[in-house]
Design an enzyme around this catalytic site. Structure first.
Site, mmCIF file in Angstrom:
data_model
loop_
_atom_site.group_PDB
_atom_site.id
_atom_site.type_symbol
_atom_site.label_atom_id
_atom_site.label_comp_id
_atom_site.label_asym_id
_atom_site.label_seq_id
_atom_site.Cartn_x
_atom_site.Cartn_y
_atom_site.Cartn_z
ATOM 1 N N ARG A 92 49.078 -45.923 -10.792
ATOM 2 C CA ARG A 92 48.373 -46.718 -11.809
ATOM 3 C C ARG A 92 47.976 -48.068 -11.243
ATOM 4 O O ARG A 92 48.655 -48.600 -10.370
ATOM 5 C CB ARG A 92 49.270 -46.963 -13.021
ATOM 6 C CG ARG A 92 49.521 -45.722 -13.804
ATOM 7 C CD ARG A 92 50.385 -45.975 -15.004
ATOM 8 N NE ARG A 92 50.702 -44.715 -15.622
ATOM 9 C CZ ARG A 92 49.945 -44.095 -16.512
ATOM 10 N NH1 ARG A 92 48.817 -44.662 -16.916
ATOM 11 N NH2 ARG A 92 50.303 -42.926 -17.001
ATOM 12 N N HIS A 110 48.685 -47.295 1.446
ATOM 13 C CA HIS A 110 47.513 -46.485 1.093
ATOM 14 C C HIS A 110 47.156 -45.593 2.280
ATOM 15 O O HIS A 110 47.143 -46.063 3.419
ATOM 16 C CB HIS A 110 46.335 -47.403 0.734
ATOM 17 C CG HIS A 110 45.123 -46.646 0.311
ATOM 18 N ND1 HIS A 110 44.996 -46.084 -0.950
ATOM 19 C CD2 HIS A 110 43.992 -46.321 0.984
ATOM 20 C CE1 HIS A 110 43.838 -45.460 -1.031
ATOM 21 N NE2 HIS A 110 43.202 -45.582 0.131
HETATM 22 C C1 GRF Z 1 51.265 -41.555 -0.088
HETATM 23 O O1 GRF Z 1 50.302 -40.868 0.666
HETATM 24 C C2 GRF Z 1 50.845 -42.984 -0.304
HETATM 25 O O2 GRF Z 1 50.115 -43.519 0.756
HETATM 26 C C3 GRF Z 1 49.960 -42.872 -1.520
HETATM 27 O O3 GRF Z 1 50.561 -41.889 -2.323
HETATM 28 C C4 GRF Z 1 51.341 -41.026 -1.510
HETATM 29 C C5 GRF Z 1 52.730 -41.080 -2.054
HETATM 30 O O4 GRF Z 1 53.610 -40.174 -1.438
HETATM 31 N N1 GRF Z 1 49.818 -44.170 -2.163
HETATM 32 P P1 GRF Z 1 55.163 -40.318 -1.658
HETATM 33 O O5 GRF Z 1 55.414 -40.276 -3.177
HETATM 34 O O6 GRF Z 1 55.605 -41.618 -1.076
HETATM 35 O O7 GRF Z 1 55.749 -39.127 -0.971
#
Ligand code: GRF
Length: 207
Positions: A92, A110
């Protein structure tokens, strides 16, 4: 002084786990004192329980409006005396009034080399565009979508036979490396925001 960190997540929580492990191995001078998730059935909630860290499910749809939801989160963070907020797969946008209170204290990971491929499905966006390299970025959160000052990045090659899954796995491996590193620097007060840039003092001095 060790920093008191809140971890925000909506999904499986692999970055949260990488951060938790780095803390256990003394690579981060801080502690996760609180986990906030908007999804009760998410992996990060389950992990939080297993780590015996307080978990609060804060689902905005249970609050009358954005202001009430924002205040509920701010009250929680105040209760736990939080110094820093780590977004790890939190799906969010945080309201601007929230960001203003914790400016320079909210970090996000990200899965692209920002400013390319903001928003959802960054790995798919990279494949569709046909870039030869992509990666991941740790950045401070501002009011925009994945637009805040960049702390750390890692580059990952894109292969011709990649699928979203294979590429995501390759990027994730780097995410788990650079996010704990960046949080370590944050907890050491080694990150200086200068305008739109972040100085870490770690880069090699130019000859
Ligand atoms: C990761 O790829 C992160 O970069 C993105 O969402 C994904 C989350 O994965 N913001 P996790 O929940 O940390 O396994």
């Amino acid at each position: 002084m060790r920093k008191r960190l809140a971890l925000f997540g909506s999904g499986r929580g692999s970055n949260g786990e990488a951060l938790y492990r780095a803390i256990q191995h003394n690579r981060i001078q801080g502690d996760i004192v609180l986990i906030i998730s908007d999804i009760p059935s998410s992996g990060i909630v389950e992990k939080g329980y297993s780590w015996q860290i307080p978990v609060h499910v804060v689902d905005p749809t249970n609050y009358g409006n954005e202001e009430v939801w924002t205040q509920a989160m701010l009250d929680l963070l105040e209760d736990y005396k939080v110094d820093g907020i780590l977004l790890a797969g939190y799906m969010r946008m945080l309201p601007p009034t929230f960001v203003q209170v914790y400016r320079g204290k909210i970090l996000n990971i990200h899965p692209s080399l920002l400013p390319a491929f903001v928003g959802l499905q960054a790995q798919k966006q990279a494949l569709v565009k046909g870039v030869k390299y992509t990666g991941c970025t740790v950045h401070f959160v501002d009011e925009g979508m994945d637009t805040g000052p960049i702390i750390a990045q890692a580059v990952v090659p894109v292969y011709e036979d990649d699928t979203v899954d294979t590429l995501s796995t390759r990027i994730l491996h780097e995410e788990h490396r650079i996010y704990p590193e960046a949080v370590g620097l944050f907890c050491d007060d080694a990150l200086e925001i200068v305008g739109t840039r972040v100085l870490t003092g770690k880069q090699a001095v130019r000859k």
